[in-house]
Design an enzyme around this catalytic site. Structure first.
Site, PDB file in Angstrom:
ATOM      1  N   TYR A 191      -7.693  77.536 -29.690  1.00 37.84           N
ATOM      2  CA  TYR A 191      -9.006  78.489 -29.389  1.00 37.84           C
ATOM      3  C   TYR A 191     -10.029  77.930 -28.718  1.00 37.84           C
ATOM      4  O   TYR A 191     -10.121  76.792 -28.326  1.00 37.84           O
ATOM      5  CB  TYR A 191      -9.733  78.255 -30.965  1.00 37.84           C
ATOM      6  CG  TYR A 191     -11.262  78.928 -30.852  1.00 37.84           C
ATOM      7  CD1 TYR A 191     -12.260  77.834 -30.656  1.00 37.84           C
ATOM      8  CD2 TYR A 191     -11.482  80.051 -30.673  1.00 37.84           C
ATOM      9  CE1 TYR A 191     -13.528  78.264 -30.232  1.00 37.84           C
ATOM     10  CE2 TYR A 191     -12.977  80.470 -30.370  1.00 37.84           C
ATOM     11  CZ  TYR A 191     -13.868  79.625 -30.309  1.00 37.84           C
ATOM     12  OH  TYR A 191     -14.909  80.053 -29.855  1.00 37.84           O
ATOM     13  N   ASP A 239     -15.874  73.327 -31.696  1.00 33.71           N
ATOM     14  CA  ASP A 239     -15.618  74.622 -32.659  1.00 33.71           C
ATOM     15  C   ASP A 239     -14.169  74.124 -33.099  1.00 33.71           C
ATOM     16  O   ASP A 239     -13.300  74.425 -32.338  1.00 33.71           O
ATOM     17  CB  ASP A 239     -15.918  75.761 -31.764  1.00 33.71           C
ATOM     18  CG  ASP A 239     -15.714  77.100 -32.719  1.00 33.71           C
ATOM     19  OD1 ASP A 239     -16.320  78.171 -32.346  1.00 33.71           O
ATOM     20  OD2 ASP A 239     -15.529  76.808 -34.182  1.00 33.71           O
ATOM     21  N   HIS A 241     -13.116  76.450 -35.476  1.00 31.07           N
ATOM     22  CA  HIS A 241     -12.824  77.428 -35.537  1.00 31.07           C
ATOM     23  C   HIS A 241     -11.693  77.931 -36.972  1.00 31.07           C
ATOM     24  O   HIS A 241     -10.784  78.565 -36.852  1.00 31.07           O
ATOM     25  CB  HIS A 241     -12.128  78.386 -34.345  1.00 31.07           C
ATOM     26  CG  HIS A 241     -12.431  79.460 -33.913  1.00 31.07           C
ATOM     27  ND1 HIS A 241     -11.692  80.708 -34.182  1.00 31.07           N
ATOM     28  CD2 HIS A 241     -13.672  79.988 -33.615  1.00 31.07           C
ATOM     29  CE1 HIS A 241     -12.353  81.690 -33.676  1.00 31.07           C
ATOM     30  NE2 HIS A 241     -13.351  81.518 -33.448  1.00 31.07           N
ATOM     31  N   GLU A 265     -18.412  72.453 -35.606  1.00 29.17           N
ATOM     32  CA  GLU A 265     -18.572  73.899 -36.094  1.00 29.17           C
ATOM     33  C   GLU A 265     -17.411  74.427 -36.885  1.00 29.17           C
ATOM     34  O   GLU A 265     -16.033  74.108 -36.624  1.00 29.17           O
ATOM     35  CB  GLU A 265     -18.910  74.919 -34.988  1.00 29.17           C
ATOM     36  CG  GLU A 265     -18.955  76.285 -35.210  1.00 29.17           C
ATOM     37  CD  GLU A 265     -19.096  76.968 -33.856  1.00 29.17           C
ATOM     38  OE1 GLU A 265     -18.796  78.360 -33.985  1.00 29.17           O
ATOM     39  OE2 GLU A 265     -19.445  76.775 -32.835  1.00 29.17           O
ATOM     40  N   GLU A 291     -21.000  81.716 -38.300  1.00 27.36           N
ATOM     41  CA  GLU A 291     -20.883  83.096 -37.588  1.00 27.36           C
ATOM     42  C   GLU A 291     -19.718  84.174 -38.481  1.00 27.36           C
ATOM     43  O   GLU A 291     -20.164  85.355 -38.150  1.00 27.36           O
ATOM     44  CB  GLU A 291     -20.178  82.734 -36.248  1.00 27.36           C
ATOM     45  CG  GLU A 291     -18.582  82.357 -36.378  1.00 27.36           C
ATOM     46  CD  GLU A 291     -17.996  81.863 -35.133  1.00 27.36           C
ATOM     47  OE1 GLU A 291     -17.118  82.593 -34.921  1.00 27.36           O
ATOM     48  OE2 GLU A 291     -18.679  81.074 -34.415  1.00 27.36           O
ATOM     49  N   ARG A 312     -25.280  79.079 -38.551  1.00 28.61           N
ATOM     50  CA  ARG A 312     -24.909  79.760 -37.378  1.00 28.61           C
ATOM     51  C   ARG A 312     -24.507  81.156 -37.308  1.00 28.61           C
ATOM     52  O   ARG A 312     -23.582  81.721 -36.715  1.00 28.61           O
ATOM     53  CB  ARG A 312     -23.514  78.660 -36.798  1.00 28.61           C
ATOM     54  CG  ARG A 312     -23.838  78.086 -35.507  1.00 28.61           C
ATOM     55  CD  ARG A 312     -22.686  77.752 -35.121  1.00 28.61           C
ATOM     56  NE  ARG A 312     -21.873  78.263 -34.124  1.00 28.61           N
ATOM     57  CZ  ARG A 312     -22.000  79.108 -33.225  1.00 28.61           C
ATOM     58  NH1 ARG A 312     -23.440  78.975 -32.676  1.00 28.61           N
ATOM     59  NH2 ARG A 312     -21.313  79.764 -32.532  1.00 28.61           N
ATOM     60  N   HIS A 341     -25.228  82.426 -33.602  1.00 30.96           N
ATOM     61  CA  HIS A 341     -23.948  82.736 -32.750  1.00 30.96           C
ATOM     62  C   HIS A 341     -24.270  83.480 -31.864  1.00 30.96           C
ATOM     63  O   HIS A 341     -25.032  84.586 -31.633  1.00 30.96           O
ATOM     64  CB  HIS A 341     -22.956  83.456 -33.499  1.00 30.96           C
ATOM     65  CG  HIS A 341     -21.596  83.717 -33.400  1.00 30.96           C
ATOM     66  ND1 HIS A 341     -20.958  84.695 -33.177  1.00 30.96           N
ATOM     67  CD2 HIS A 341     -20.983  82.846 -32.593  1.00 30.96           C
ATOM     68  CE1 HIS A 341     -19.782  84.686 -32.631  1.00 30.96           C
ATOM     69  NE2 HIS A 341     -19.472  83.368 -32.435  1.00 30.96           N
ATOM     70  N   ASP A 345     -18.982  88.374 -27.105  1.00 36.92           N
ATOM     71  CA  ASP A 345     -18.994  89.694 -27.702  1.00 36.92           C
ATOM     72  C   ASP A 345     -20.279  90.113 -28.756  1.00 36.92           C
ATOM     73  O   ASP A 345     -20.356  90.221 -29.967  1.00 36.92           O
ATOM     74  CB  ASP A 345     -17.908  89.911 -28.832  1.00 36.92           C
ATOM     75  CG  ASP A 345     -17.605  88.502 -29.694  1.00 36.92           C
ATOM     76  OD1 ASP A 345     -17.599  88.743 -31.019  1.00 36.92           O
ATOM     77  OD2 ASP A 345     -17.599  87.527 -29.015  1.00 36.92           O
ATOM     78  N   GLU A 368     -26.596  78.911 -28.671  1.00 35.20           N
ATOM     79  CA  GLU A 368     -25.101  79.321 -27.723  1.00 35.20           C
ATOM     80  C   GLU A 368     -25.500  80.308 -26.913  1.00 35.20           C
ATOM     81  O   GLU A 368     -25.989  81.417 -27.444  1.00 35.20           O
ATOM     82  CB  GLU A 368     -24.004  79.696 -28.676  1.00 35.20           C
ATOM     83  CG  GLU A 368     -22.707  79.940 -28.095  1.00 35.20           C
ATOM     84  CD  GLU A 368     -21.647  80.502 -28.986  1.00 35.20           C
ATOM     85  OE1 GLU A 368     -20.483  80.214 -28.515  1.00 35.20           O
ATOM     86  OE2 GLU A 368     -22.037  80.844 -30.255  1.00 35.20           O
TER      87      GLU A 368
HETATM   88  C1  GCO Z   1     -18.187  80.972 -30.957  1.00 34.14           C
HETATM   89  C2  GCO Z   1     -17.205  81.756 -31.616  1.00 34.14           C
HETATM   90  C3  GCO Z   1     -16.645  83.021 -30.646  1.00 34.14           C
HETATM   91  C4  GCO Z   1     -15.908  83.847 -31.544  1.00 34.14           C
HETATM   92  C5  GCO Z   1     -15.724  85.293 -31.427  1.00 34.14           C
HETATM   93  C6  GCO Z   1     -15.175  86.268 -32.115  1.00 34.14           C
HETATM   94  O1  GCO Z   1     -18.448  79.993 -31.683  1.00 34.14           O
HETATM   95  O2  GCO Z   1     -18.588  81.449 -29.897  1.00 34.14           O
HETATM   96  O3  GCO Z   1     -16.429  81.236 -32.446  1.00 34.14           O
HETATM   97  O4  GCO Z   1     -15.820  82.480 -29.763  1.00 34.14           O
HETATM   98  O5  GCO Z   1     -14.625  83.639 -31.665  1.00 34.14           O
HETATM   99  O6  GCO Z   1     -17.413  85.638 -31.098  1.00 34.14           O
HETATM  100  O7  GCO Z   1     -15.319  87.413 -31.593  1.00 34.14           O
HETATM  101 MG    MG Z   2     -17.656  79.579 -33.444  1.00 32.29          MG
END
Ligand code: GCO
Ligand code: MG
Length: 441
Positions: A191, A239, A241, A265, A291, A312, A341, A345, A368
């Protein structure tokens, strides 16, 4: 006061006069009502962005809101057009919280990513309108600044550790005091770490492979190298994730403690938040989560239990500014700081909402930041400004952003999509462990 549109020269003198008239006439006049609700769906930089525009019956008075859920962007559009628009037409624009509650209750079933994003688009647009009416930035409506700008972090990544370290050095050279570090796992679909670096590992299935233990070993090597090469002062973020099992997360947080991360995170999935207590009891690694949250059932126990250090949330996934400013206030009471977040995107309107909360809430932690592409700036004019690792809000009324519809038409959904993301309409594919077990990405 000159509005954002006037400052950017994209609205006519007629509209400016109309707004001045609105400004003078609004005192004591019945609130403007909603005349139109429309969706702006664009893809300027490999992410499908959804923004809602609300026009009022006061000529020239309109607002924008972020409704971006990029993996299911096409599902959010009808939620706005087919359900919220007929529900909102003719409603006054001035009762933002009441309108939020009405939209939230109107679907009976609620707290999901699609409907929350749709409501968020409407909610943020109403805050934008109120800021324009009041001729002030939205942060002023929340009580004004607690700081001049938002300290930010951005992403350093690489398939190999030296690449991530080099990327971090470049980010530090741009003035950032906080850097998120991610690294690839050889042959695996990591990731946030561009590229596998080596030939893909062949699992008992066709698709990409990911193994949590290999990732944890690699991440700990990365933290070791980062502290050695970048020093002790730089604030490092990472992260996870949600890609490890709950008990691995407990151990990982313990093993990472000596590297003094600013935060780790999403060590857990929203489904496993009960394990935060165990992590808390066994390590002092600072924790950030949120997030993926869409429901109060997710953030309330973590904040009230003081089980995380940073909340977050992706503001539109929780339903917009109205609910998130309340979450921020609750977090302050329990000593939890904010770290909204801020990925790629997220539309610039969403970024403007983030920095508004960052300035107006005392318990700000970190923001971020993902840089805007030229195409994004072409569509969204008046975006928040990044200087020396600090994000500055626009001083223009509302969010200070105007959308150029002509430019927006140049970047429809699908722009730049190839292969899997094109086939999946911007959605994500699958990642599995070697034996074929699906993992949460
Ligand atoms: C982050 C997030 C993103 C997400 C993405 C999903 O911490 O910025 O984890 O990378 O994976 O926003 O669409
Ligand atoms: Mg994240």
């Amino acid at each position: 006061m000159k509005t954002a549109g006037a400052a950017l020269g994209v609205i006519s003198a007629r509209e400016l006069a109309a707004q001045d008239k609105v400004e003078r006439a609004t005192r004591g006049m019945p609130a403007p009502t909603i005349k139109d609700v429309r969706v702006i769906a664009v893809e300027p930089a490999h992410s499908r962005l959804v923004v809602v525009r609300i026009d009022t019956d006061q000529d020239g008075l309109h607002g924008y809101g972020c409704a971006t859920f990029t993996q299911r962007a096409d599902a959010v559009i009808p939620a706005v057009e087919k359900y919220l628009k007929p529900f909102l037409m003719g409603k006054p624009v001035d009762r933002i919280d009441d309108t939020w509650q009405a939209c939230y209750a109107s679907s009976y079933w609620r707290n999901g990513p699609v409907l929350n994003n749709a409501i968020s688009g409407v909610d943020m647009a109403l805050w934008d309108i109120k800021g324009r009416q009041a001729a002030m930035p939205v942060y002023e409506l929340l009580g004004g600044k607690c700081r001049e700008a938002a300290d930010c972090y951005t992403h350093a990544s690489g398939a190999e550790i030296p690449q991530t370290i080099e990327s971090a050095k470049q980010i530090m050279a741009r003035g950032f005091r906080h850097v998120r570090v991610q690294v690839g796992v050889p042959g695996m679909e990591g990731y946030g770490a561009g590229g596998r670096g080596t030939a893909p590992i062949q699992g008992l299935h066709e698709g990409p492979v990911f193994e949590p233990e290999a990732y944890i070993r690699r991440a700990l090597q990365l933290f070791e190298a980062a502290r050695k090469e970048l020093g002790d002062e730089i604030e490092l973020l990472h992260d996870v994730h949600e890609r490890v099992t709950p008990i691995q997360a407990v151990r990982f947080a313990k093993e990472a403690e000596k590297y003094r991360l600013f935060y780790m995170e999403d060590p857990l999935s929203p489904e496993d938040i009960a394990y935060f207590k165990m992590i808390r009891e066994q390590s002092a690694t600072q924790l950030a989560m949120g997030e993926l949250f869409n429901s109060p059932h997710e953030w309330t126990p973590l904040i009230a239990g003081r089980l995380i250090d940073f909340i977050r949330i992706h503001v539109s996934q929780a339903g917009g500014l109205t609910p998130v400013r309340k979450i921020a206030a609750m977090a302050e009471i329990f000593g939890v700081r904010t770290a909204w977040h801020g990925p790629g995107d997220l539309s610039p309107v969403g970024v403007a909402c983030n920095v508004t909360l960052d300035l107006a809430c005392h318990n700000f932690g970190i923001q971020e930041y993902t840089a805007f592409s030229d195409a994004t700036r072409e569509i969204f004019q008046g975006v928040p400004e990044m200087r020396n690792g600090y994000l500055y809000a626009s001083e223009s009324p509302g969010w200070g952003i105007e959308v150029d519809d002509k430019a927006a038409a140049k970047y429809p959904f699908g722009t730049g999509e190839r292969g899997r993301s094109q086939r999946l309409n911007g959605g994500w594919g699958e990642v599995r462990t070697t034996d074929g077990t699906i993992i949460k990405q």
